[in-house]
Design a protein around this motif. Structure first.
Motif, PDB file in Angstrom:
ATOM      1  N   GLY A  41       0.816  -1.209   0.000  1.00  0.00           N
ATOM      2  CA  GLY A  41       0.000   0.000   0.000  1.00  0.00           C
ATOM      3  C   GLY A  41       0.848   1.256   0.000  1.00  0.00           C
ATOM      4  N   ARG A  42       1.929   1.240   0.759  1.00  0.00           N
ATOM      5  CA  ARG A  42       2.807   2.411   0.789  1.00  0.00           C
ATOM      6  C   ARG A  42       3.451   2.645  -0.567  1.00  0.00           C
ATOM      7  NH1 ARG A  42       8.318   3.090   1.758  1.00  0.00           N
ATOM      8  NH2 ARG A  42       8.892   5.099   2.686  1.00  0.00           N
ATOM      9  N   ARG A  43       3.884   1.570  -1.206  1.00  0.00           N
ATOM     10  CA  ARG A  43       4.527   1.730  -2.518  1.00  0.00           C
ATOM     11  C   ARG A  43       3.526   2.168  -3.572  1.00  0.00           C
ATOM     12  NH1 ARG A  43       8.891  -2.481  -4.477  1.00  0.00           N
ATOM     13  NH2 ARG A  43       9.920  -1.326  -2.803  1.00  0.00           N
ATOM     14  N   MET A  44       2.326   1.628  -3.547  1.00  0.00           N
ATOM     15  CA  MET A  44       1.325   2.049  -4.520  1.00  0.00           C
ATOM     16  C   MET A  44       0.956   3.513  -4.323  1.00  0.00           C
ATOM     17  SD  MET A  44       0.852  -0.583  -6.419  1.00  0.00           S
ATOM     18  CE  MET A  44      -0.650  -0.194  -7.286  1.00  0.00           C
ATOM     19  N   ALA A  45       0.866   3.943  -3.057  1.00  0.00           N
ATOM     20  CA  ALA A  45       0.566   5.357  -2.804  1.00  0.00           C
ATOM     21  C   ALA A  45       1.691   6.250  -3.310  1.00  0.00           C
ATOM     22  CB  ALA A  45       0.342   5.568  -1.312  1.00  0.00           C
ATOM     23  N   ARG A  46       2.925   5.825  -3.111  1.00  0.00           N
ATOM     24  CA  ARG A  46       4.048   6.614  -3.588  1.00  0.00           C
ATOM     25  C   ARG A  46       4.080   6.664  -5.117  1.00  0.00           C
ATOM     26  NH1 ARG A  46       9.736   4.764  -1.423  1.00  0.00           N
ATOM     27  NH2 ARG A  46       9.168   2.945  -2.682  1.00  0.00           N
ATOM     28  N   THR A  47       3.749   5.533  -5.767  1.00  0.00           N
ATOM     29  CA  THR A  47       3.707   5.512  -7.219  1.00  0.00           C
ATOM     30  C   THR A  47       2.628   6.445  -7.755  1.00  0.00           C
ATOM     31  OG1 THR A  47       4.509   3.224  -7.245  1.00  0.00           O
ATOM     32  CG2 THR A  47       3.421   4.034  -9.233  1.00  0.00           C
ATOM     33  N   ALA A  48       1.457   6.416  -7.099  1.00  0.00           N
ATOM     34  CA  ALA A  48       0.384   7.311  -7.521  1.00  0.00           C
ATOM     35  C   ALA A  48       0.772   8.772  -7.315  1.00  0.00           C
ATOM     36  CB  ALA A  48      -0.889   6.992  -6.742  1.00  0.00           C
ATOM     37  N   LEU A  49       1.479   9.056  -6.216  1.00  0.00           N
ATOM     38  CA  LEU A  49       1.915  10.432  -5.968  1.00  0.00           C
ATOM     39  C   LEU A  49       2.918  10.882  -7.022  1.00  0.00           C
ATOM     40  CD1 LEU A  49       1.912  12.918  -4.180  1.00  0.00           C
ATOM     41  CD2 LEU A  49       3.701  11.859  -2.778  1.00  0.00           C
ATOM     42  N   GLN A  50       3.846  10.011  -7.408  1.00  0.00           N
ATOM     43  CA  GLN A  50       4.805  10.374  -8.444  1.00  0.00           C
ATOM     44  C   GLN A  50       4.117  10.621  -9.776  1.00  0.00           C
ATOM     45  OE1 GLN A  50       7.607   7.135  -8.428  1.00  0.00           O
ATOM     46  NE2 GLN A  50       8.698   7.877  -6.629  1.00  0.00           N
ATOM     47  N   ALA A  51       3.136   9.774 -10.104  1.00  0.00           N
ATOM     48  CA  ALA A  51       2.402   9.982 -11.356  1.00  0.00           C
ATOM     49  C   ALA A  51       1.650  11.308 -11.331  1.00  0.00           C
ATOM     50  CB  ALA A  51       1.427   8.825 -11.585  1.00  0.00           C
ATOM     51  N   GLN A  52       1.066  11.651 -10.177  1.00  0.00           N
ATOM     52  CA  GLN A  52       0.358  12.912 -10.067  1.00  0.00           C
ATOM     53  C   GLN A  52       1.307  14.099 -10.182  1.00  0.00           C
ATOM     54  OE1 GLN A  52      -2.926  13.273  -9.981  1.00  0.00           O
ATOM     55  NE2 GLN A  52      -2.654  15.494 -10.055  1.00  0.00           N
ATOM     56  N   GLU A  53       2.501  13.973  -9.596  1.00  0.00           N
ATOM     57  CA  GLU A  53       3.481  15.042  -9.711  1.00  0.00           C
ATOM     58  C   GLU A  53       3.927  15.227 -11.153  1.00  0.00           C
ATOM     59  OE1 GLU A  53       6.565  13.949  -7.049  1.00  0.00           O
ATOM     60  OE2 GLU A  53       5.545  14.696  -5.253  1.00  0.00           O
ATOM     61  N   GLU A  54       4.087  14.139 -11.884  1.00  0.00           N
ATOM     62  CA  GLU A  54       4.456  14.248 -13.293  1.00  0.00           C
ATOM     63  C   GLU A  54       3.360  14.950 -14.090  1.00  0.00           C
ATOM     64  OE1 GLU A  54       5.285  10.335 -14.620  1.00  0.00           O
ATOM     65  OE2 GLU A  54       7.142  10.104 -13.442  1.00  0.00           O
ATOM     66  N   LEU A  55       2.105  14.569 -13.824  1.00  0.00           N
ATOM     67  CA  LEU A  55       1.001  15.226 -14.523  1.00  0.00           C
ATOM     68  C   LEU A  55       0.932  16.716 -14.177  1.00  0.00           C
ATOM     69  CD1 LEU A  55      -1.841  12.540 -14.172  1.00  0.00           C
ATOM     70  CD2 LEU A  55      -0.503  13.092 -16.213  1.00  0.00           C
ATOM     71  N   THR A  56       1.169  17.029 -12.903  1.00  0.00           N
ATOM     72  CA  THR A  56       1.149  18.423 -12.499  1.00  0.00           C
ATOM     73  C   THR A  56       2.255  19.215 -13.186  1.00  0.00           C
ATOM     74  OG1 THR A  56       0.245  17.786 -10.345  1.00  0.00           O
ATOM     75  CG2 THR A  56       1.229  19.975 -10.518  1.00  0.00           C
ATOM     76  N   ALA A  57       3.452  18.632 -13.254  1.00  0.00           N
ATOM     77  CA  ALA A  57       4.563  19.321 -13.917  1.00  0.00           C
ATOM     78  C   ALA A  57       4.276  19.520 -15.410  1.00  0.00           C
ATOM     79  CB  ALA A  57       5.856  18.537 -13.717  1.00  0.00           C
ATOM     80  N   GLU A  58       3.706  18.496 -16.048  1.00  0.00           N
ATOM     81  CA  GLU A  58       3.376  18.631 -17.466  1.00  0.00           C
ATOM     82  C   GLU A  58       2.312  19.701 -17.687  1.00  0.00           C
ATOM     83  OE1 GLU A  58       2.234  14.794 -18.779  1.00  0.00           O
ATOM     84  OE2 GLU A  58       4.258  13.934 -18.650  1.00  0.00           O
ATOM     85  N   GLU A  59       1.310  19.729 -16.808  1.00  0.00           N
ATOM     86  CA  GLU A  59       0.261  20.736 -16.950  1.00  0.00           C
ATOM     87  C   GLU A  59       0.814  22.135 -16.707  1.00  0.00           C
ATOM     88  OE1 GLU A  59      -3.331  22.432 -17.717  1.00  0.00           O
ATOM     89  OE2 GLU A  59      -2.656  20.374 -18.069  1.00  0.00           O
TER      90      GLU A  59
END
Length: 471
Positions: free
Chosen positions: A205-223
């Motif tokens: 669960g911790r790793r999946m949450a971290r992966t989701a956070l990284q994906a969200q940060e990438e989307l935020t940076a792209e936006e």
């Protein structure tokens, strides 16, 4: 209550089918290509080597114990211990099949433990006392706990709960069938299985949450980059509107005045000039509509909005303002200066302005140098600075100043390179096609303009923010 009872009955009837689907075909969701909870590529070889070493030790210990103490014989003892050893390594890649193999091997060992007894002459546990061996060895139990842990680390929480439930049921049955098991050993076994599943599920669960956070940060940076790019393009469009509108206004006025400059203009000439003026007026109206959309959220004052766009004629004024702000800057021009296309001069001015702003922001105390090279077909703009004389103070901003420079250069069909210099400074060099009007270069000056030879990588390495329009 009737509807609730119906739902519960349906859930109970579907439970076996759901469990079978999760534990038999659910391993497709944990393949290495789709599950990020598997160890990263850098750590995977080390983990595999460690598991192989542990599996070899477990095989060596269990093989002798099974063959002798459990009465399996050499061949069957080697087979079951080999299955457990292979399952320990395979659980890293195919956790559910490995868990099935390890669980079946544990059940087989427990069955042999219930049918075999140590002879009365055996000095252990006490001389003259016959006793059944434990349903599983300590090493075999450790292998099963490790496999369950890796299953919980790889599969969803529901599947991990199903694995834990079946593992506990099998362990209780094995402990009950094997009369040599003590109550303390049973409780320790159940506790080990529960802790393994809980720890594996928590880590997953911790790793999946971290992966989701990284994906969200990438989307935020792209936006953020996309939004900044659009804002910079709107800014360039607003500036070019003023340049185009000026020329269209001149065309309209010239077309209106031209008939009065001819003694006896023909009707065809008057008609053509009237058409030219009408087209220019319509183009100006369309430009105003577009500009109204682009400037709908522009907070600049009216006097600033309608001020003339700067050109290289105002470069000395810009350098004077920069020197007044405390930056040591020098300028040098090669070739014969001449009027260029308004878009080229505007872009060159903005590139110099943004580069000097970046020097003041990110390299305080440095010396800057601005070079303009006029060639027959291109204008070269180069801004370099020495290493900073003191640490820079972090400043807020989007950090996309170089992005705006590249947009301006690409709009004109030119090229831009930027990067650090060998002495620790920074350099920005732009090559702008000189679609100019005016006098040609003097002989021999066409090739004297500096060309783009960046001394560092072309990728931007200094975070910059676009400056506000000054005009």
């Amino acid at each position: 209550m009737t509807k609730l009872a119906v739902r519960v009955a349906r859930g109970v009837r579907a439970l076996p089918r759901t469990v079978a689907a999760d534990l038999w075909t659910g391993d497709a969701r944990t393949s290495p290509g789709t599950d990020r909870s598997r160890p990263a590529g850098d750590w995977l070889p080390a983990v595999v080597v460690l598991l192989v070493v542990c599996a070899a030790l477990a095989f060596a210990i269990n093989a002798g114990e099974y063959a002798g103490g459990y009465g399996m014989g050499t061949e069957l003892g080697f087979l079951l211990s080999g299955v457990q050893a292979v399952a320990l390594v395979a659980a890293l890649f195919r956790p559910l099949p490995a868990w099935w193999a390890s669980t079946l091997a544990m059940a087989a060992v427990a069955w042999f433990a219930g049918t075999h007894t140590y002879p009365a002459t055996t000095p252990w546990p006490a001389p003259g006392v016959a006793r059944h061996p434990e349903p599983w060895t300590a090493v075999g139990l450790a292998v099963q706990v490790a496999v369950v842990f890796m299953v919980a680390l790889r599969v969803p929480l529901r599947v991990a709960a199903e694995v834990l439930t079946l593992s506990v049921v099998v362990a209780l049955v094995c402990a009950t069938y094997g009369s040599g098991s003590s109550p303390y050993a049973r409780r320790a076994t159940l506790a080990a299985l529960v802790v393994a599943v809980a720890l594996g599920a928590a880590l997953r669960g911790r790793r999946m949450a971290r992966t989701a956070l990284q994906a969200q940060e990438e989307l935020t940076a792209e936006e953020r980059a996309r939004r900044t790019l659009l804002e910079e393009r709107n800014r360039i469009a607003r500036e070019l509107h003023d340049v185009v509108a000026h020329h269209m206004s001149v065309i309209s006025i010239q077309a209106q005045v031209a008939p009065h400059l001819v003694a006896d203009p023909s009707d065809e000439l008057k008609e053509n000039l009237a058409g030219i003026r009408q087209n220019a007026v319509e183009a100006l109206a369309e430009l105003r509509h577009v500009l109204g959309v682009l400037r709908s959220e522009d907070a600049l004052a009216q006097t600033v909005r309608h001020a003339p766009q700067p050109s290289l004629a105002q470069l000395d004024e810009l350098l004077a303002n920069v020197r007044g702000a405390g930056l040591d800057v020098t300028a040098r021009t090669t070739g014969r200066p001449r009027p260029l296309a308004p878009g080229v001069e505007l872009s060159a001015y903005r590139i110099v302005q943004e580069s000097l702003s970046n020097v003041m922001r990110h390299a305080p105390g440095a010396h800057a140098r601005v070079e303009l090279g006029y060639a027959r077909s291109a204008l070269t703009v180069r801004v370099t600075n020495t290493p900073p004389g003191r640490p820079a103070v972090p400043s807020p901003g989007a950090g996309h100043g170089l992005l705006g420079m590249r947009e301006r250069t690409a709009m004109l069909g030119g090229d831009l390179a930027s990067g650090p210099t060998p002495d620790g400074g920074f350099e920005v060099t732009a090559l702008l096609p000189a679609g100019a009007h005016g006098a040609p270069d003097a002989p021999g000056t066409a090739d004297r303009a500096p060309r783009i030879h960046p001394t560092g990588p072309s990728a931007p390495t200094i975070p910059t923010a676009p400056t506000e329009d000054t005009a």
